[in-house]
Design an enzyme around this catalytic site. Sequence first.
Site, short mmCIF file in Angstrom:
data_model
loop_
_atom_site.label_atom_id
_atom_site.label_comp_id
_atom_site.label_asym_id
_atom_site.label_seq_id
_atom_site.Cartn_x
_atom_site.Cartn_y
_atom_site.Cartn_z
N GLU A 179 13.12 41.11 39.34
CA GLU A 179 12.34 41.98 39.25
C GLU A 179 12.28 43.20 38.60
O GLU A 179 13.10 44.17 38.95
CB GLU A 179 11.62 42.28 40.85
CG GLU A 179 10.49 43.31 40.68
CD GLU A 179 10.16 43.78 42.20
OE1 GLU A 179 9.35 44.70 42.43
OE2 GLU A 179 10.87 42.94 43.32
N LYS A 221 9.23 38.26 38.28
CA LYS A 221 8.30 39.09 38.95
C LYS A 221 8.17 40.42 38.36
O LYS A 221 9.29 41.22 38.00
CB LYS A 221 8.75 39.69 40.72
CG LYS A 221 7.82 40.41 41.24
CD LYS A 221 8.05 40.55 42.74
CE LYS A 221 7.04 41.60 43.68
NZ LYS A 221 7.26 41.43 44.99
#
Length: 333
Positions: A179, A221
């Site tokens: 992420e 992500k």
Amino acid sequence: MQRNTKLYETVAALMASGKGILAADESDGTAGKRLAMVRLENTPENRQDFRELLFTAPNIEKYLSGVIMFDSSIRNETDDGVLFADVLTAKGIVPGIKVDRGTRALQGFKDEEITQGLDDLDNRFAEYYDLGARFAKWRMVVTIDEDKTPTYEAVRMNCVMMTRYAQLAQAAGIVPIVEPEVIHAGDHSLEKAELETTRTLQILFQTLQEYRVDLAGLILKSSMVLAGDRYQNQTSAEEVAQATLRTFHMSVPHETGGIVFLSGGQSPKRATENLNAIAKLGAQPWPITYSFSRAIEEPFLNAWAGKSENSQKAQEVLLETCKQNSLAAQGKL
């Protein structure tokens, strides 16, 4: 490269069409901020009630493929003594775990941060696997400030740390979610956000490939590409969708297992609208869905307000919120 088919099975389960991932991985401190929204004290009991209501909501498995938990919650259990991870697994929802330990200032780089958490991570992964986790998450922070940040050096160092995490996760049989969050706060334009998000993702995937991480056993992500929240001209959902997909096509190798979106400071309504606009642009080389936190939890918390008599209503609101995001992930709103 040795292939781990179990990783691919987990990726396929997490990226199932019409489902998304709930990021219920707030630290105990951040969970307190959620509870404060409904004037609840940040106690272990209130955090447990909050998460038990989330995880036990009837039929939530129709719309959720996975749930990311924090260290304290993966060890937690329901009032009936069932571990949260077992509750989720019984519903067919994959339990996940946040393993980074937050960010610290990066010395020599003003206003930039480095993510912590590699110490003993292999041992922690072994324990989390035994507790039921089959995927994990590690977050790095990218802040845009005119021509000052992000610097290449800070992004590259964060990507090396994230790559080491991904290596250790896959070695433990756990799917890594990477992420790199490009922070929405700021006065930057959509064009600047697109430039820096593209550059960050290119550096990340170059590093992952250099160190032989299996991209098919990994999920990205990502932030949506958004003008800063203080920029004078806020962009339409269609503009966000086009900029976001341009970024991915310039940055994300096609063999990557999937892409999920963080809501990243957007209102629940705007996050869902942007997700729907992205999906309406059609099939992409990767499956794409959502991994929202506040955008799912805020409506639920407002309905619950910490009162037991509101529990059923709050779970119904949660189900409807997840349903709307699942429809949006398919471009059906």
